[in-house]
Scaffold this active site. Structure first.
Site, PDB file in Angstrom:
ATOM      1  N   ASP A  23      56.854  64.479 181.572  1.00  0.00           N
ATOM      2  CA  ASP A  23      55.830  63.448 181.983  1.00  0.00           C
ATOM      3  C   ASP A  23      54.559  64.104 181.578  1.00  0.00           C
ATOM      4  OD1 ASP A  23      54.750  61.491 183.691  1.00  0.00           O
ATOM      5  OD2 ASP A  23      54.465  62.882 185.311  1.00  0.00           O
ATOM      6  N   ASP A  38      56.458  64.864 187.874  1.00  0.00           N
ATOM      7  CA  ASP A  38      56.010  65.208 189.399  1.00  0.00           C
ATOM      8  C   ASP A  38      56.079  63.999 190.368  1.00  0.00           C
ATOM      9  OD1 ASP A  38      53.925  63.900 188.019  1.00  0.00           O
ATOM     10  OD2 ASP A  38      52.736  64.464 189.591  1.00  0.00           O
ATOM     11  N   ASP A  50      50.608  63.032 183.402  1.00  0.00           N
ATOM     12  CA  ASP A  50      49.832  63.203 184.554  1.00  0.00           C
ATOM     13  C   ASP A  50      50.464  63.837 185.647  1.00  0.00           C
ATOM     14  OD1 ASP A  50      47.158  61.249 184.261  1.00  0.00           O
ATOM     15  OD2 ASP A  50      48.960  60.228 183.531  1.00  0.00           O
TER      16      ASP A  50
END
Length: 359
Positions: free
Chosen positions: A112, A300, A114
């Protein structure tokens, strides 16, 4: 720093499981001396979290206004239990466990952006990754096929990462384009939501005008999906923002709402998510239903859970959640922040370099 030694009962060993717990502010480091006992503890059930009654409650649940607000909801026992069930991928023995699972297999990295490669910042247009992280990602891609799977527009995430040779999957995997090295540079392209582009652009224009009345709100177009950021919006205005977004979507039943950390996302209501994107990429790389691959996914946010669940259901792969606080997740391991992600990638490269020299 406070260091605590705890003993967790282990009937099979007839004694106890020694745990060394170091708490530094909001950070927790857990080392477990018995791998068999650790596996037993990891099978224990998650703490019941209760159902989220409304979309607003769901927004608040995934978007605490202060980091301390989240940690204070959990006692030490709950935090220990979570770390036991989702041990650090860098902890003693855990990294070795991951690389041992890759013996005779090709590791494929899925990252991922961000909150994983870059810190979460107030202005999403300034979510820059560090030069050190860029080098770590570049080195990782030298040894393992590596894909960035982001909710961002594919072009935008590429402008942040700026590493050639990676696979970029934008809009939660609804915008994939890359050249497959395994197939002599054959171009792979997949955009399952192209027919929704006019509708998404229409909603974008409506939301741009509507959000002008809410200080701090920001609408971002990610081509095949939209993001309404409320990181800089007063919490007292969240309900107004949520209601306005939902009122717009009532006229567009072919679009759906999801949420992440301080963001509401509008996506086509199709059966596609990051988990489906990872499956598609593995197939495109020639690893569909293959026992010779170990997918590793690091993310996250809530949208990454689709990928974690896919790997868990597949029974083959490693999911790593990036989080400082306990949260419900289908990931097997954890890392606390992007700096630990960078450390993990560097360590993985070092292991591969060493194994190439010794085998």
């Amino acid at each position: 720093m406070v260091k605590q030694n705890l003993l967790i009962s282990d009937g099979k060993l007839g004694g106890g499981l020694a745990i060394s717990l170091e708490i530094l502010g909001e950070d927790t480091c857990l080392e477990i001396s018995s791998s068999s006992s650790r596996r037993k503890l990891m099978k224990s059930e998650s703490q019941p979290g209760g159902k989220v009654a409304t979309f607003l409650a769901s927004m608040r649940d995934s978007s605490p206004t202060r980091f301390r607000d989240t940690t204070d909801r959990f006692g030490t026992d709950e935090r220990i239990s979570w770390v036991v069930r989702h041990p650090s991928a860098l902890a003693l023995g855990m990294f070795d466990q991951i690389v041992h699972a890759s013996r005779g297999k090709q590791i494929v990295m899925f990252l991922d952006y961000d909150g994983t490669l870059s810190p979460i910042v107030e202005d999403p247009d300034r979510a820059f990754m560090s030069d050190e992280m860029r080098e770590a990602v570049k080195d990782t891609a030298k040894y393992f096929p590596t894909a960035i799977v982001s909710g961002r527009c594919r072009d935008k995430v590429y402008s942040f990462v700026r590493v050639a040779g990676l696979i970029y999957a934008g809009s939660h995997g609804m915008d994939i384009k890359f050249r497959n090295k395994k197939s002599r540079g054959e171009a792979v392209s997949f955009q399952p939501a192209s027919e929704y582009l006019p509708m998404i652009d229409e909603v974008y224009q409506i939301l741009l005008e509507m959000m002008e009345s809410i200080p701090g709100a920001k609408v971002e177009t990610n081509k095949y999906c939209l993001a309404v950021h409320f990181r800089c919006v007063d919490e007292n205005k969240w309900s107004v923002l949520a209601e306005q977004v939902r009122s717009v979507l009532k006229g567009y039943p072919k679009l759906k709402l999801t949420h992440g950390r301080k963001v509401i996302e509008i996506r086509p209501a199709i059966e596609w998510d990051k988990g489906k994107a990872v499956e598609f990429l593995l197939k495109s790389l020639g690893y569909a239903n293959s026992d010779d691959v170990l997918p590793v996914y690091i993310g996250d946010d809530q949208t990454d859970e689709d990928a974690f669940k896919m790997l868990r259901d597949r029974g083959q792969g490693v999911g790593i959640i990036v989080s400082r606080v306990p949260k419900e997740t289908d990931a097997s391991y954890s890392l606390q922040d992007p700096s630990e992600v960078m450390h993990f990638l560097r360590r993985l490269v070092e292991w591969k370099q060493y194994s190439n020299l010794t085998y």
